[in-house]
Write an enzyme that holds these catalytic residues in place. Structure first.
Site, PDB file in Angstrom:
ATOM      1  N   GLY A 139      41.243  33.016  35.984  1.00 14.89           N
ATOM      2  CA  GLY A 139      42.471  32.599  36.555  1.00 14.89           C
ATOM      3  C   GLY A 139      41.968  31.087  36.958  1.00 14.89           C
ATOM      4  CB  SER A 140      43.307  28.908  39.453  1.00 19.23           C
ATOM      5  OG  SER A 140      44.647  29.334  39.622  1.00 19.23           O
ATOM      6  CG  LEU A 141      38.969  28.846  42.434  1.00 21.11           C
ATOM      7  CD1 LEU A 141      37.920  29.343  43.769  1.00 21.11           C
ATOM      8  CD2 LEU A 141      38.960  27.396  42.412  1.00 21.11           C
ATOM      9  NE  ARG A 191      46.044  31.552  36.177  1.00 22.48           N
ATOM     10  CZ  ARG A 191      46.086  32.983  36.215  1.00 22.48           C
ATOM     11  NH1 ARG A 191      45.949  33.603  34.919  1.00 22.48           N
ATOM     12  NH2 ARG A 191      46.455  33.622  37.261  1.00 22.48           N
ATOM     13  CE  LYS A 197      38.640  27.866  51.962  1.00 23.56           C
ATOM     14  NZ  LYS A 197      38.706  28.213  50.777  1.00 23.56           N
ATOM     15  CB  SER A 250      47.055  28.663  49.493  1.00 27.20           C
ATOM     16  OG  SER A 250      46.225  29.138  50.780  1.00 27.20           O
ATOM     17  CD  GLU A 299      42.972  35.911  48.198  1.00 25.93           C
ATOM     18  OE1 GLU A 299      42.294  36.325  47.271  1.00 25.93           O
ATOM     19  OE2 GLU A 299      43.305  34.725  48.457  1.00 25.93           O
TER      20      GLU A 299
HETATM   21  P1  NAP Z   1      43.953  33.597  40.181  1.00 31.24           P
HETATM   22  O1  NAP Z   1      44.517  32.390  39.479  1.00 31.24           O
HETATM   23  O2  NAP Z   1      44.983  34.678  40.418  1.00 31.24           O
HETATM   24  O3  NAP Z   1      42.974  34.206  39.188  1.00 31.24           O
HETATM   25  C1  NAP Z   1      42.364  35.621  39.199  1.00 31.24           C
HETATM   26  C2  NAP Z   1      42.112  36.097  38.014  1.00 31.24           C
HETATM   27  O4  NAP Z   1      41.529  37.366  38.055  1.00 31.24           O
HETATM   28  C3  NAP Z   1      43.221  36.353  37.241  1.00 31.24           C
HETATM   29  O5  NAP Z   1      43.249  35.743  35.790  1.00 31.24           O
HETATM   30  C4  NAP Z   1      43.430  37.992  36.765  1.00 31.24           C
HETATM   31  O6  NAP Z   1      43.688  38.344  35.617  1.00 31.24           O
HETATM   32  C5  NAP Z   1      41.838  38.246  37.246  1.00 31.24           C
HETATM   33  N1  NAP Z   1      41.773  39.594  37.319  1.00 31.24           N
HETATM   34  C6  NAP Z   1      42.256  40.314  38.112  1.00 31.24           C
HETATM   35  N2  NAP Z   1      41.936  41.562  38.214  1.00 31.24           N
HETATM   36  C7  NAP Z   1      41.201  41.684  37.011  1.00 31.24           C
HETATM   37  C8  NAP Z   1      40.242  42.674  36.430  1.00 31.24           C
HETATM   38  N3  NAP Z   1      40.173  43.947  36.808  1.00 31.24           N
HETATM   39  N4  NAP Z   1      39.623  42.306  35.387  1.00 31.24           N
HETATM   40  C9  NAP Z   1      39.365  41.018  34.832  1.00 31.24           C
HETATM   41  N5  NAP Z   1      40.238  39.828  35.368  1.00 31.24           N
HETATM   42  C10 NAP Z   1      40.994  40.557  36.511  1.00 31.24           C
HETATM   43  O7  NAP Z   1      43.267  33.334  41.423  1.00 31.24           O
HETATM   44  P2  NAP Z   1      42.428  32.123  42.013  1.00 31.24           P
HETATM   45  O8  NAP Z   1      43.486  31.122  42.463  1.00 31.24           O
HETATM   46  O9  NAP Z   1      41.484  31.576  40.937  1.00 31.24           O
HETATM   47  O10 NAP Z   1      41.759  32.639  43.186  1.00 31.24           O
HETATM   48  C11 NAP Z   1      40.336  33.372  43.050  1.00 31.24           C
HETATM   49  C12 NAP Z   1      40.015  33.671  44.561  1.00 31.24           C
HETATM   50  O11 NAP Z   1      39.644  32.092  44.936  1.00 31.24           O
HETATM   51  C13 NAP Z   1      40.824  33.883  45.531  1.00 31.24           C
HETATM   52  O12 NAP Z   1      40.132  34.704  46.708  1.00 31.24           O
HETATM   53  C14 NAP Z   1      41.317  32.297  46.098  1.00 31.24           C
HETATM   54  O13 NAP Z   1      41.838  32.626  47.659  1.00 31.24           O
HETATM   55  C15 NAP Z   1      40.107  31.870  46.056  1.00 31.24           C
HETATM   56  N6  NAP Z   1      40.261  30.237  46.147  1.00 31.24           N
HETATM   57  C16 NAP Z   1      41.136  29.765  45.159  1.00 31.24           C
HETATM   58  C17 NAP Z   1      41.434  28.614  45.149  1.00 31.24           C
HETATM   59  C18 NAP Z   1      42.444  27.868  44.151  1.00 31.24           C
HETATM   60  O14 NAP Z   1      42.514  26.618  44.317  1.00 31.24           O
HETATM   61  N7  NAP Z   1      43.042  28.418  43.301  1.00 31.24           N
HETATM   62  C19 NAP Z   1      40.449  27.616  46.009  1.00 31.24           C
HETATM   63  C20 NAP Z   1      39.609  27.995  47.017  1.00 31.24           C
HETATM   64  C21 NAP Z   1      39.427  29.632  47.112  1.00 31.24           C
HETATM   65  P3  NAP Z   1      45.442  38.073  35.181  1.00 31.24           P
HETATM   66  O15 NAP Z   1      45.753  36.652  35.001  1.00 31.24           O
HETATM   67  O16 NAP Z   1      45.382  39.052  33.838  1.00 31.24           O
HETATM   68  O17 NAP Z   1      45.999  38.736  36.157  1.00 31.24           O
END
Ligand code: NAP
Length: 303
Positions: free
Chosen positions: A9-11, A131, A182, A250, A262
């Site tokens: 995903g994003s991170l 994304r 945080k 967020s 979350e």
């Molecule tokens: P995200 O974009 O929703 O990405 C999560 C990814 O995990 C998705 O691609 C999802 O796949 C995949 N996934 C879920 N279950 C899975 C499984 N069983 N097997 C394989 N892949 C799986 O989330 P994110 O924004 O990156 O956030 C991730 C964490 O980082 C969260 O806890 C968030 O709070 C934290 N965070 C994010 C940011 C930010 O700017 N994005 C900043 C700081 C902290 P699908 O696409 O197929 O659903």
């Protein structure tokens, strides 16, 4: 040693593309063969940084592949982390390092309890990414990744690879304090932006509510042995509200886009901790119930 990245995903994509850009071996772990086929057809992962797009042919495999894993970055949402790790736990070697990127608290402990043989490193990230399409990530906010191990303070030798990849990071011996701080900032701001349907800056009009929440958050933090995370909390919350006045939080964005929040690992975790320690938190409990009602009214999961 290969960086296996669970959650493209994003991170996860932000880390994978920067590792690949530095020539470091990285491999995405995708849900199943359908996602793997979609990724293969696309031919790589795109990083959009400062308006420039570059695509990297990061290796990928399905979680069901057999190759052993020595270094794993878990980049799923907090509510998916435990189940996602359970599916690849048998592939982790005895010496595996597992980095947990989840926001909030609760999921990291659950994963660590499932993997007693692995070294679990918790990460608190202030970087921002989203994304813009499948297999493409926008690096939206520079920040820092705080890394630490709640059970041992020795830094791992591979931190230099993060340096090489240009991934801003800092090793800390107080990662739980960072994560709690945080979490507290999040609880003081994000739920209110959902309930008042506003940008962060509009919380200046709800100063009394914010002040009362910070006082309760401070007492829960002190109750659970995280007094350091309570110091100057209100002042920092006010600074964040001012500095990010034009932004939507967020959680606001998740709700607006119909995505699961979350909540259980943020406000829910604080309320559960307060309850377990008999620490009064009536304002936080009310806030949690109001937020749950709002999520239900919108047809979103409330856990
Ligand atoms: P995200 O974009 O929703 O990405 C999560 C990814 O995990 C998705 O691609 C999802 O796949 C995949 N996934 C879920 N279950 C899975 C499984 N069983 N097997 C394989 N892949 C799986 O989330 P994110 O924004 O990156 O956030 C991730 C964490 O980082 C969260 O806890 C968030 O709070 C934290 N965070 C994010 C940011 C930010 O700017 N994005 C900043 C700081 C902290 P699908 O696409 O197929 O659903």
């Amino acid at each position: 040693m290969c960086w296996h990245i669970l959650g493209a995903g994003s991170l996860g994509s932000l880390w994978a593309t920067r590792l690949a850009r530095a020539g470091l071996p990285a491999c995405l772990l995708l849900r199943d063969d359908t996602r793997l086929a979609a990724y293969t057809a696309r031919g790589g992962l795109t990083l959009n940084e400062n308006g420039e797009r570059h695509t990297f042919a990061v290796a990928a495999q399905a979680v069901s592949a057999a190759q052993p894993i020595e270094r794993l970055l878990v980049a799923c949402k907090a509510y998916d982390a435990e189940r996602a790790v359970a599916a690849i736990a048998h592939r982790l070697t005895d010496k595996a390092d597992v980095l947990l990127l989840q926001n909030g608290l609760g999921s990291q402990e659950a994963v660590a309890a499932m993997l007693p043989q692995a070294r679990c490193i918790f990460v608190s990230s202030t970087e921002g990414a989203y994304r813009d399409q499948d297999w493409s990530v926008v690096f939206a906010g520079q920040g820092l990744n705080w890394l630490g191990d709640a059970t041992q303070s020795l830094a791992p030798s591979w931190l230099n690879e993060l340096e090489q990849a240009g991934i801003a990071h800092q090793w800390t011996s107080s990662i739980l304090e960072r994560l709690w701080r945080k979490l507290a900032l999040n609880c003081a701001i994000n739920p209110l932006t959902v309930l008042h349907q506003c940008r962060n800056g509009a919380l200046q009009a709800h100063a009394e509510e914010v002040t009362a929440l910070c006082a309760e958050l401070g007492s829960v933090l002190r109750c659970c042995g995280q007094a350091g995370a309570a110091e100057g909390l209100l002042e920092q919350v006010q600074q964040v509200i001012t500095a990010t006045a034009a932004n939507y939080s967020s959680m606001y964005q998740d709700v607006a886009q119909g995505r699961r929040t979350e909540i259980s690992y943020l406000l829910g975790h604080v309320c559960a901790t307060a309850r377990a320690l008999d620490c009064p938190a009536p304002g936080l409990n009310r806030l949690r119930l109001r937020l749950i009602e709002e999520l239900k009214a919108r047809g979103l999961p409330s856990d």
